[in-house]
Design a protein around this motif. Structure first.
Motif, PDB file in Angstrom:
ATOM      1  N   PRO A 241      90.582  46.760  54.074  1.00 55.55           N
ATOM      2  CA  PRO A 241      90.330  46.267  55.429  1.00 55.55           C
ATOM      3  C   PRO A 241      91.585  45.739  56.121  1.00 55.55           C
ATOM      4  N   PHE A 242      92.635  45.430  55.354  1.00 59.42           N
ATOM      5  CA  PHE A 242      93.819  44.779  55.926  1.00 59.42           C
ATOM      6  C   PHE A 242      95.017  45.707  56.086  1.00 59.42           C
ATOM      7  N   CYS A 243      95.002  46.846  55.368  1.00 60.53           N
ATOM      8  CA  CYS A 243      96.233  47.646  55.267  1.00 60.53           C
ATOM      9  C   CYS A 243      96.013  49.089  55.668  1.00 60.53           C
ATOM     10  N   ARG A 244      97.071  49.716  56.218  1.00 61.72           N
ATOM     11  CA  ARG A 244      96.914  51.101  56.652  1.00 61.72           C
ATOM     12  C   ARG A 244      97.514  52.100  55.665  1.00 61.72           C
ATOM     13  N   THR A 245      98.498  51.720  54.889  1.00 66.11           N
ATOM     14  CA  THR A 245      99.076  52.667  53.928  1.00 66.11           C
ATOM     15  C   THR A 245      99.059  52.002  52.564  1.00 66.11           C
ATOM     16  N   ILE A 246      98.242  52.517  51.687  1.00 59.85           N
ATOM     17  CA  ILE A 246      98.165  51.902  50.351  1.00 59.85           C
ATOM     18  C   ILE A 246      98.544  52.975  49.338  1.00 59.85           C
ATOM     19  N   THR A 247      99.587  52.708  48.562  1.00 58.97           N
ATOM     20  CA  THR A 247     100.040  53.684  47.574  1.00 58.97           C
ATOM     21  C   THR A 247      99.875  53.099  46.181  1.00 58.97           C
ATOM     22  N   ALA A 248      99.118  53.806  45.359  1.00 58.53           N
ATOM     23  CA  ALA A 248      98.886  53.337  43.981  1.00 58.53           C
ATOM     24  C   ALA A 248      99.189  54.488  43.021  1.00 58.53           C
ATOM     25  N   PRO A 249     100.423  54.539  42.497  1.00 58.49           N
ATOM     26  CA  PRO A 249     100.776  55.627  41.586  1.00 58.49           C
ATOM     27  C   PRO A 249     100.131  55.444  40.204  1.00 58.49           C
ATOM     28  N   GLU A 250     100.465  56.314  39.271  1.00 56.04           N
ATOM     29  CA  GLU A 250      99.942  56.214  37.904  1.00 56.04           C
ATOM     30  C   GLU A 250     100.469  54.933  37.237  1.00 56.04           C
ATOM     31  N   PRO A 251      99.705  54.362  36.293  1.00 55.71           N
ATOM     32  CA  PRO A 251     100.201  53.164  35.612  1.00 55.71           C
ATOM     33  C   PRO A 251     101.450  53.436  34.782  1.00 55.71           C
ATOM     34  N   GLU A 252     102.279  52.405  34.639  1.00 52.07           N
ATOM     35  CA  GLU A 252     103.494  52.504  33.828  1.00 52.07           C
ATOM     36  C   GLU A 252     103.463  51.411  32.763  1.00 52.07           C
ATOM     37  N   LEU A 253     104.392  51.526  31.799  1.00 52.21           N
ATOM     38  CA  LEU A 253     104.474  50.516  30.741  1.00 52.21           C
ATOM     39  C   LEU A 253     105.373  49.374  31.188  1.00 52.21           C
ATOM     40  N   VAL A 254     104.938  48.151  30.894  1.00 54.37           N
ATOM     41  CA  VAL A 254     105.773  46.972  31.141  1.00 54.37           C
ATOM     42  C   VAL A 254     105.764  46.158  29.849  1.00 54.37           C
ATOM     43  N   ALA A 255     106.941  45.668  29.442  1.00 55.68           N
ATOM     44  CA  ALA A 255     107.019  44.896  28.190  1.00 55.68           C
ATOM     45  C   ALA A 255     107.307  43.431  28.487  1.00 55.68           C
ATOM     46  N   THR A 256     106.582  42.543  27.826  1.00 55.89           N
ATOM     47  CA  THR A 256     107.004  41.146  27.730  1.00 55.89           C
ATOM     48  C   THR A 256     107.553  41.014  26.304  1.00 55.89           C
ATOM     49  N   PRO A 257     108.171  39.893  25.929  1.00 55.10           N
ATOM     50  CA  PRO A 257     108.634  39.786  24.539  1.00 55.10           C
ATOM     51  C   PRO A 257     107.491  39.910  23.525  1.00 55.10           C
ATOM     52  N   ALA A 258     106.257  39.621  23.934  1.00 52.97           N
ATOM     53  CA  ALA A 258     105.134  39.607  22.988  1.00 52.97           C
ATOM     54  C   ALA A 258     104.209  40.820  23.083  1.00 52.97           C
ATOM     55  N   VAL A 259     104.093  41.422  24.268  1.00 60.45           N
ATOM     56  CA  VAL A 259     103.021  42.393  24.516  1.00 60.45           C
ATOM     57  C   VAL A 259     103.507  43.535  25.404  1.00 60.45           C
ATOM     58  N   TRP A 260     102.974  44.750  25.146  1.00 56.08           N
ATOM     59  CA  TRP A 260     103.112  45.851  26.106  1.00 56.08           C
ATOM     60  C   TRP A 260     101.901  45.840  27.031  1.00 56.08           C
ATOM     61  N   HIS A 261     102.143  46.178  28.320  1.00 51.56           N
ATOM     62  CA  HIS A 261     101.031  46.250  29.274  1.00 51.56           C
ATOM     63  C   HIS A 261     101.063  47.557  30.032  1.00 51.56           C
ATOM     64  N   LEU A 262      99.904  47.937  30.555  1.00 45.22           N
ATOM     65  CA  LEU A 262      99.849  48.937  31.619  1.00 45.22           C
ATOM     66  C   LEU A 262      99.906  48.183  32.949  1.00 45.22           C
ATOM     67  N   ALA A 263     100.751  48.653  33.852  1.00 43.08           N
ATOM     68  CA  ALA A 263     100.896  48.011  35.165  1.00 43.08           C
ATOM     69  C   ALA A 263     100.970  49.082  36.240  1.00 43.08           C
ATOM     70  N   THR A 264     100.458  48.776  37.430  1.00 42.78           N
ATOM     71  CA  THR A 264     100.589  49.710  38.561  1.00 42.78           C
ATOM     72  C   THR A 264     101.258  48.986  39.722  1.00 42.78           C
ATOM     73  N   ARG A 265     102.335  49.618  40.221  1.00 36.34           N
ATOM     74  CA  ARG A 265     103.064  49.030  41.352  1.00 36.34           C
ATOM     75  C   ARG A 265     102.445  49.564  42.641  1.00 36.34           C
ATOM     76  N   ILE A 266     101.673  48.722  43.307  1.00 38.22           N
ATOM     77  CA  ILE A 266     100.948  49.134  44.519  1.00 38.22           C
ATOM     78  C   ILE A 266     101.702  48.617  45.740  1.00 38.22           C
ATOM     79  N   THR A 267     101.924  49.506  46.709  1.00 37.54           N
ATOM     80  CA  THR A 267     102.556  49.060  47.957  1.00 37.54           C
ATOM     81  C   THR A 267     101.591  49.325  49.109  1.00 37.54           C
ATOM     82  N   ALA A 268     101.712  48.507  50.155  1.00 38.30           N
ATOM     83  CA  ALA A 268     100.815  48.658  51.305  1.00 38.30           C
ATOM     84  C   ALA A 268     101.486  48.081  52.543  1.00 38.30           C
ATOM     85  N   LEU A 269     101.010  48.525  53.719  1.00 36.72           N
ATOM     86  CA  LEU A 269     101.518  48.002  54.992  1.00 36.72           C
ATOM     87  C   LEU A 269     100.372  47.345  55.747  1.00 36.72           C
TER      88      LEU A 269
END
Ligand SMILES: C=C(O[C@H]1C=CC=C(C(=O)O)[C@@H]1O)C(=O)O
Length: 377
Positions: A241-269
């Motif tokens: 309802p707030f944004c006109r361009t929302i981009t959500a690519p495939e998830p990527e791996l992100v590491a913390t010192p303790a855990v691996w995660h799946l993360a998605t970098r979403i951008t919007a206007l």
């Protein structure tokens, strides 16, 4: 006085600190708490107060997981500086001796809660529910917030390390939320919005080949990708309802010192720059990274089977300035600190196919972020 000394003094005096890889924000000094009987009301009042505030004023603090409960937001001037908090913070008191450590619930009780969550999934009430547990450490002396913050910053360079004083008018002893979270709820700069939801995790291994094998297994795990998808879908729907361009690519791996995660970098206007970061927090929180899907039923299941008062754990913590710009992170890898007591929280997303014993191991790994910072110097 050097910058680290100034920050150490400010933290002792109750400053709110967010230290990230690229910048640090410190809000100090006497500053009024934002009134309100619920986190949602406090977010609204904060946004209204910022419209009349001086240009250097921000609202900073935490709203709880449950937005019908009050959080701790304060209005006052803040300083920002590039890069993370300068370390070391002087005046470190050294290691605190832990006298007692108690998991609440015990691991077997948590596995039972996960089984109860799975039963609700099979009954069709929810598709995903995030269930948490705690580890309570009693020290011989009071915990030092500057010490905990220093350790969290130095051990987690790509996270947002935070120290937020929590208001509790009924309680004269200071309470804090401290942690180092990898999860960005949202950053709003002008019309641009960036989000990086996370869900789907596997503990790291100290053995490099095994560590890589685990990250590959996570990236291709059907169960973890489903667990992740619920979050991305809910975030995109809440932004629409707030944004006109929302981009959500495939998830990527992100590491913390303790855990691996799946993360998605979403951008919007944003459609309209009258929409502030606080408006977006109110629309998005709690996402299925900490609640579940569908949201309402998941929150009911959490209330029935988890048996914890989450407080500001899994809440939204961050700040907003007078332009409506701001940055809010999800309060995971966090602990509540009061005097000698440190209560570490960790949760895990449960979907069809989750294994209760694996969720015990995953939550133990997530607890290491605060546990290592608190106990091994
Ligand atoms: C709820 C927590 O993590 C969330 C964030 C990243 C990955 C998560 C997971 O894989 O379950 C959780 O959704 C926590 O650390 O307490």
């Amino acid at each position: 006085m050097s910058e680290p000394e100034a920050v150490a003094l400010a933290v002792q005096a109750g400053a709110t600190v967010f230290s990230g890889e690229k910048s640090t924000l410190v809000q100090t000094g006497p500053r009024p708490p934002v009134p309100g009987g619920s986190g949602l009301e406090q977010l609204r009042r904060a946004a209204a107060a910022l419209e009349r505030a001086d240009p250097d004023v921000v609202v900073a603090g935490a709203v709880p997981f449950d937005l019908t409960r009050p959080g701790s937001l304060r209005l006052g001037p803040a300083r920002t500086a590039p890069g993370p908090l300068p370390l070391p913070l002087p005046g470190a008191r050294g290691q605190v001796t832990v006298a007692r450590s108690r998991p609440v619930p015990p691991p077997s009780g948590y596995a039972d809660a996960v089984r109860a969550g799975l039963a609700q999934i099979r009954a069709g009430r929810v598709d995903k529910v995030v269930l948490a547990r705690t580890l309570q450490l009693e020290a011989l002396d009071d915990w030092s917030i500057p010490d905990l913050l220093s350790e969290l910053v130095s051990r987690n360079p790509s996270a947002t390390a935070l120290a937020v004083p929590l208001d509790d008018p009924a309680d004269r002893q200071a309470r804090w939320l401290v942690g180092a979270t990898p999860e960005l709820l949202l950053r709003r700069r002008g019309p641009s919005v960036l989000l990086r939801p996370m869900a789907g995790s596997i503990p790291r291994s100290p053995e490099p080949d095994e560590d890589i094998r685990r990250s590959d297994a996570l990236l291709t795990s059907d169960k973890d990708r489903r667990e992740h998808r619920f979050v991305v879908d809910a975030v995109v729907e809440a932004l629409s309802p707030f944004c006109r361009t929302i981009t959500a690519p495939e998830p990527e791996l992100v590491a913390t010192p303790a855990v691996w995660h799946l993360a998605t970098r979403i951008t919007a206007l944003l459609n309209d720059t009258a929409t502030t970061s606080v408006d977006l927090v109110a629309a998005l929180h709690p996402t299925p990274a900490v609640g579940g899907s569908p949201r309402k039923a998941a929150l009911e299941v959490i209330g029935e089977v988890e048996g914890l008062d989450r407080g500001c754990y899994a809440g939204a913590v961050g700040w907003q300035d007078v332009h409506g710009d701001g940055e809010w992170v999800v309060a995971v890898r966090c602990a509540e600190v009061k005097g000698r007591t440190l209560r570490i929280f960790a949760g895990a997303g449960i979907v069809e196919g989750s294994d209760p014993d694996a969720e015990v191991v995953e939550t133990a790994a997530k607890m290491r972020t605060v546990l290592d910072a608190a106990t091994s110097r």
